[in-house]
Design a protein around this motif. Structure first.
Motif, PDB file in Angstrom:
ATOM      1  N   THR A 321    -108.955   4.433 -29.596  1.00 55.18           N
ATOM      2  CA  THR A 321    -109.301   5.511 -30.522  1.00 55.18           C
ATOM      3  C   THR A 321    -108.875   5.161 -31.936  1.00 55.18           C
ATOM      4  O   THR A 321    -109.610   5.397 -32.899  1.00 55.18           O
ATOM      5  N   ALA A 322    -107.691   4.591 -32.075  1.00 46.62           N
ATOM      6  CA  ALA A 322    -107.190   4.160 -33.381  1.00 46.62           C
ATOM      7  C   ALA A 322    -107.132   2.632 -33.414  1.00 46.62           C
ATOM      8  O   ALA A 322    -106.796   2.008 -32.406  1.00 46.62           O
ATOM      9  N   PRO A 323    -107.454   2.014 -34.541  1.00 47.38           N
ATOM     10  CA  PRO A 323    -107.425   0.549 -34.628  1.00 47.38           C
ATOM     11  C   PRO A 323    -106.011   0.004 -34.430  1.00 47.38           C
ATOM     12  O   PRO A 323    -105.037   0.572 -34.928  1.00 47.38           O
ATOM     13  N   LEU A 324    -105.899  -1.115 -33.710  1.00 49.45           N
ATOM     14  CA  LEU A 324    -104.602  -1.753 -33.501  1.00 49.45           C
ATOM     15  C   LEU A 324    -104.258  -2.642 -34.697  1.00 49.45           C
ATOM     16  O   LEU A 324    -105.115  -3.374 -35.196  1.00 49.45           O
ATOM     17  N   PRO A 325    -103.003  -2.593 -35.184  1.00 48.55           N
ATOM     18  CA  PRO A 325    -102.616  -3.474 -36.292  1.00 48.55           C
ATOM     19  C   PRO A 325    -102.456  -4.915 -35.827  1.00 48.55           C
ATOM     20  O   PRO A 325    -102.393  -5.199 -34.623  1.00 48.55           O
ATOM     21  N   LEU A 326    -102.376  -5.828 -36.782  1.00 52.15           N
ATOM     22  CA  LEU A 326    -102.177  -7.239 -36.461  1.00 52.15           C
ATOM     23  C   LEU A 326    -100.804  -7.444 -35.842  1.00 52.15           C
ATOM     24  O   LEU A 326     -99.820  -6.802 -36.224  1.00 52.15           O
ATOM     25  N   LEU A 327    -100.726  -8.381 -34.893  1.00 53.66           N
ATOM     26  CA  LEU A 327     -99.435  -8.676 -34.273  1.00 53.66           C
ATOM     27  C   LEU A 327     -98.479  -9.332 -35.262  1.00 53.66           C
ATOM     28  O   LEU A 327     -97.260  -9.178 -35.148  1.00 53.66           O
ATOM     29  N   ASN A 328     -99.025 -10.085 -36.220  1.00 51.33           N
ATOM     30  CA  ASN A 328     -98.165 -10.792 -37.181  1.00 51.33           C
ATOM     31  C   ASN A 328     -98.127 -10.105 -38.535  1.00 51.33           C
ATOM     32  O   ASN A 328     -97.779 -10.703 -39.537  1.00 51.33           O
ATOM     33  N   GLY A 329     -98.485  -8.814 -38.577  1.00 50.78           N
ATOM     34  CA  GLY A 329     -98.477  -8.062 -39.827  1.00 50.78           C
ATOM     35  C   GLY A 329     -97.089  -7.576 -40.184  1.00 50.78           C
ATOM     36  O   GLY A 329     -96.102  -7.869 -39.503  1.00 50.78           O
ATOM     37  N   PRO A 330     -96.983  -6.811 -41.283  1.00 48.88           N
ATOM     38  CA  PRO A 330     -95.684  -6.293 -41.717  1.00 48.88           C
ATOM     39  C   PRO A 330     -95.088  -5.327 -40.703  1.00 48.88           C
ATOM     40  O   PRO A 330     -95.815  -4.688 -39.946  1.00 48.88           O
ATOM     41  N   MET A 331     -93.765  -5.263 -40.701  1.00 48.59           N
ATOM     42  CA  MET A 331     -93.037  -4.380 -39.791  1.00 48.59           C
ATOM     43  C   MET A 331     -92.359  -3.263 -40.593  1.00 48.59           C
ATOM     44  O   MET A 331     -91.895  -3.507 -41.696  1.00 48.59           O
ATOM     45  N   PRO A 332     -92.258  -2.055 -40.040  1.00 51.98           N
ATOM     46  CA  PRO A 332     -92.822  -1.679 -38.742  1.00 51.98           C
ATOM     47  C   PRO A 332     -94.341  -1.634 -38.788  1.00 51.98           C
ATOM     48  O   PRO A 332     -94.937  -1.300 -39.822  1.00 51.98           O
ATOM     49  N   ALA A 333     -94.978  -1.971 -37.666  1.00 54.95           N
ATOM     50  CA  ALA A 333     -96.433  -1.872 -37.578  1.00 54.95           C
ATOM     51  C   ALA A 333     -96.803  -0.395 -37.552  1.00 54.95           C
ATOM     52  O   ALA A 333     -96.200   0.388 -36.823  1.00 54.95           O
ATOM     53  N   LYS A 334     -97.777  -0.009 -38.374  1.00 58.11           N
ATOM     54  CA  LYS A 334     -98.178   1.391 -38.465  1.00 58.11           C
ATOM     55  C   LYS A 334     -99.624   1.538 -37.985  1.00 58.11           C
ATOM     56  O   LYS A 334    -100.504   0.794 -38.409  1.00 58.11           O
ATOM     57  N   ILE A 335     -99.854   2.498 -37.113  1.00 58.21           N
ATOM     58  CA  ILE A 335    -101.190   2.748 -36.580  1.00 58.21           C
ATOM     59  C   ILE A 335    -101.758   4.003 -37.236  1.00 58.21           C
ATOM     60  O   ILE A 335    -101.168   5.089 -37.121  1.00 58.21           O
ATOM     61  N   ARG A 336    -102.878   3.837 -37.951  1.00 57.25           N
ATOM     62  CA  ARG A 336    -103.497   4.999 -38.604  1.00 57.25           C
ATOM     63  C   ARG A 336    -104.192   5.849 -37.544  1.00 57.25           C
ATOM     64  O   ARG A 336    -105.064   5.378 -36.820  1.00 57.25           O
ATOM     65  N   CYS A 337    -103.820   7.105 -37.492  1.00 55.90           N
ATOM     66  CA  CYS A 337    -104.257   7.989 -36.424  1.00 55.90           C
ATOM     67  C   CYS A 337    -105.641   8.570 -36.704  1.00 55.90           C
ATOM     68  O   CYS A 337    -106.117   8.572 -37.835  1.00 55.90           O
TER      69      CYS A 337
END
Length: 347
Positions: A321-337
């Motif tokens: 339903t919501a796009p998954l962020p990149l595994l190697n992206g900035p932390m914390p990984a944020k998922i746009r709802c």
């Protein structure tokens, strides 16, 4: 003896992918052309499967531990655990879920899982908060779920709280609401701070000044209902962004007592897509769905990428339903709802 690691290196894929293919668990998880290539290379090299020997040789059991103090006893646990299990199955791992009731219980559960040779851990909290990492987990692969490491070291995943507030408030602005109230949480947790910031940013972008009189930070039960009722009478909002669906109930109750119709006279947006509130309130509540499945899935994928030191580029990701962020992206990984349109915002 030929190893999966050797096959993975020659095929240019992760060890998890080789494991899935050679254990006939690749359908729907690994691209067919990649799976065929892995099988061809394994046959060419004369690979023979020996799970016990593989475990002894690599020091890996392909077991992941999921530790939570709150999550497994809440209505949201199903989504997080389902996402985590789906990813574990896809990547060739087994997930063991344990729920604890405090630090003593937590330490015992962690020790028990470590005796089984668990390869890594997920450490989950509820309602997105800063948390310390148990000392027993500091030297093992670890990902936090719906939480942020207070020292900023451990990778983690959480909802994009800012955009929850921003998107909900923009929806009310687009509906023509002129006086938009925020029914927030009394506790100053990450989720509350982020959603309030998003609310303020959406107002500012629309050229509207923030008015603290339109904000009511409440806990629950009668005091919360009284605070929302007072805001109704003093400020007469025509739009309400609520920290969660439970707080939206107070808005519905106050509207009914005043003869106002939700979806016509006032508009309301909640957060959670709670199975009880969002579907049983009348009219049904427009709400922002928290990414529980997505957080569970991403956290396992991130954990496996750490264990195997692999970007997992060759794995097919599910539709979510919501796009998954990149595994190697900035932390914390944020998922746009995702905002779920129902009936509580006027056309």
């Amino acid at each position: 003896m030929v190893t999966m690691k050797e096959i993975a290196k020659q095929a240019g894929v992760s060890v998890s992918t080789v494991s899935l293919v050679l254990n006939n668990r690749d359908e729907g998880r690994v691209k067919s052309e990649i799976a065929a290539n892995v099988r061809d290379i394994a046959a060419e090299l004369g690979y023979k499967s020996n799970p016990l020997a593989s475990s002894l040789r690599t020091g890996r059991t392909h077991i992941l531990g999921f530790i939570s103090e709150d999550v497994a006893t809440t209505p949201y646990a199903g989504g997080i655990i389902l996402g985590a299990q789906r990813a574990a199955q896809q990547l060739g791992y087994m997930l063991i879920v344990v729920s604890t009731d405090g630090r003593d219980s937590e330490a015992k559960e962690i020790a028990a899982l470590q005796r089984y040779g668990t390869d890594g851990f997920l450490y989950a909290k509820m309602s997105n908060r800063l948390t310390g990492v148990p000392a027993a987990l500091k030297d093992t692969p670890l990902v936090l779920v719906d939480a942020t490491d207070e020292k900023g070291i451990v990778p983690s995943v959480e909802p994009d709280e800012f955009h929850i507030g921003y998107d909900a408030t923009r929806r009310l602005i687009n509906a023509g609401c002129q006086r938009i109230a925020y029914i927030g949480a009394a506790d100053p947790i990450i989720a509350e701070q982020g959603r309030l910031e998003g609310y303020r940013a959406a107002l500012a972008e629309a050229g509207r000044a923030f008015d603290a009189r339109l904000v009511a930070n409440v806990s629950n039960n009668e005091p919360a209902l009284e605070a929302v009722s007072a805001l109704f009478d003093a400020e007469r909002p025509d739009g309400f962004f609520c920290f969660n669906d439970a707080r939206a109930w107070y808005v519905y109750e106050c509207a009914a007592r005043r003869g106002l119709e939700v979806g016509r006279d006032i508009s309301v947006v909640g957060v959670d897509n709670h199975l009880v509130f969002a579907d049983t309130l009348t009219p049904q509540l427009t709400t922002v769905e928290l990414p529980h499945f997505e957080m569970g899935y991403w956290s396992v994928a991130k954990l496996v990428s750490i264990i195997e030191n692999s970007p997992l580029d060759d794995v097919e990701w599910p539709e979510t339903t919501a796009p998954l962020p990149l595994l190697n992206g900035p932390m914390p990984a944020k998922i746009r709802c995702t905002l779920i349109e129902k009936e509580s915002v006027r056309s």
